[in-house]
Design a protein around this motif. Sequence first.
Motif: not given
Lengths: 185, 530
Positions: B48-55, B198-217
């Motif tokens: 799902f994540w790769w389809d989000y990124i590529t399409k 203020p945004v809700a993000r766990y410390r493990k957040c490490m992307t710059t914006g695939t939040c609409k379908y986060c690959p890592i929770g």
Amino acid sequence: MNKELTCVGGPVCNEKLSAGLIFAEGQNLTHQNKEALWEIFEAIGRNWSNTIYNSNNQRSSWYEMLKAKTENAPNYTGEYVNAIYVINELKAIYGIGGAYKKLFFESGIDNSAPPTNRLAHCKIYVVNEFIRMQITAGGFKSWGTKYGGEQAKNYHGFLGGTRYNRVSKVRAYDPDATNLKADQE
Amino acid sequence: MKNQFDYIIVGGGVAAATVAKGLLEHKHDTSILILEAGPEIIAKDRRFWWDYITKGERPYTFTYDQKFEADSTGNIDYQTEGVRVKAYGGSTMHWGAWSLRFRPEDFNLFTNTGEGADWPINYEELETYYNDAEAFLSVCGDDSANWVPRSKPYPVPPFEWTAADGEMIKAWEQLDVVYQDGDINPGKSSKIKSGKMPVARYRKCMTTGTCKYCPIGGRFNAQYVLDDLKNDTRFINFEVRTNAPVHQVNTSSKSKIESVTYTDNLNGKEHTITGSTVILASGAYNVPKLLRASKNEFWKDGIGNDHDLVGRFVVSHSMLNVVGKAQSNPNGWFQEYDFPTLMSHSYNTKEHQKKGKIFMFKNRTTPNVDIAQLMIDGKTREEIDEIVYGEMTINIQAFLEEKGKHGNRLEARPGKDRFGLPQTTVHFSRTEKEMKNANDRLKLLEQIIEKMGLEVISSRVDKPGGHHTTGTARMGTSPENSVTDKFMKVHDTDNLYVCSNAAFPTGSAVNPTLTLTAMAFRLVNHFINK
């Protein structure tokens, strides 16, 4: 619908196909297939100079994407094999460098239209997706050097990792910076 | 199949997850059934994540309301398509996770302005639950900002401003807060203050914006909480049923709620489940529709609707949107994150409440160049460089607070949607005064864009929509002025609760989810103390 092409490629590129994903359930890529596809991915970085050295530091991510796209439905194996056919014909006609120039810059494919021949399938299902993957995984890395200034760091969706976690993901606000800087130089 | 529970929760989003977790942690063998109308769409799936990124495809968008399922009447179109995820996890599947507290004056809107409504509780009563909610959602915020009173620091440090925020920060520093006609204390002067979103993000957040379908929770999703509860061996009486739209709440007397009836969408069978307590946590759209659909000999017009208030006082946010353009972008400013990092509450204060408070923020995606699309379109490196450093646009946006009006109402219309829920009509109008106030606020935003040295190329009030809908079963002090009491219990019932934005008497100028989560924590505490 995509216009029928007559100027790029030969009979393979211009063979008509239906627009949907080429059926390939149950099929897998061979090692040779993957190596041939990697050549396309590397050519993207080479033609746009958007990677620091080359595409190798994205290889594991790229493999992971290939695996996700070929081991889950809908299966992309048919599209990937088709892309290999297409690029082989383009290379036979234009040589290696010329083939990728044609494919990336002069294909004439309407990227918003359903793909109706093999060349269009290759461009839309493979090349365009590889480009998005490469920019996402690579961030900006080499964009932003034109004025010798700072550069935007990462594209939306850039995924850092344990290797890069200590590197700031974005360019942070510097109160002393001004957007007029380069104009004044 | 078990058909009797201590608690039945209708809806499977953040409110349900918060209440279920709180109750189960208090007493492990509490029996809880969550009934979610939508399907389960897997989160953190690599394909799902790769389809989000590529399409650009997101796997849950098919659950959004379609135009044929939700329409509106009135003098302005009310956006209902594309705003609510009807699935396990609810709208936290796609939310931006901006997590802002309401401010003290939001709880006294009627007292302060003579319009809208007051809450039956005040900010101080909710403050400790805000702390709980921020910890639960992992809100990254700036403790030094001091926008609202708080008794605990944020659990996670804030995201820093991006370089692209800089010009707007500087413009704000040069501008006074303008107290317009209709505001309190016109003539008073203070600088616009910049804040970190203020945004809700766990410390493990490490992307710059695939939040609409986060690959890592890396961003809160109620699905993660519900999965954890289902997989926790201590909670042997916890169950979630998806594809299970509830269409009736059943009573054995005026005050006693006995059961709910739902349809199993996978086989079409109907089931009635009894519960000691029933909690409607299915959002400001479905709560009023379900209450009004639940007619019986005790409630002729639907449960809680003896005074014809269910579904009324729909509140949304109008989005103010001003776009500025610069001829060049020499430093390549780029909003790398896909969420805003710069905001201000300077117009979100009691002084601006009468006219309409606004919460300002720099748009989440500008400035921006879609480099991949340019490559796809066959542009060369040199051509793309020209575009990256060429013309630049920046948006400033603001949510405008709206006040609940009796005539603005959400109700069911004939027919079911694809998930077996009643279709929706929203009757929504703005007054001329509201439109004037919105346009006055728009002028403020235009001044900011001009102060940045940009040319205003667009300035508009966007249509209201379902993103932040509140107030369709609002809290109050009596059945004559509200649907629910201060604990969100439906008036004149013993055991029917609404844990939803529907219970909010006001919508403030900020996103409602943090406040909903705080209210859910408060409800858990109420149950535990009962």
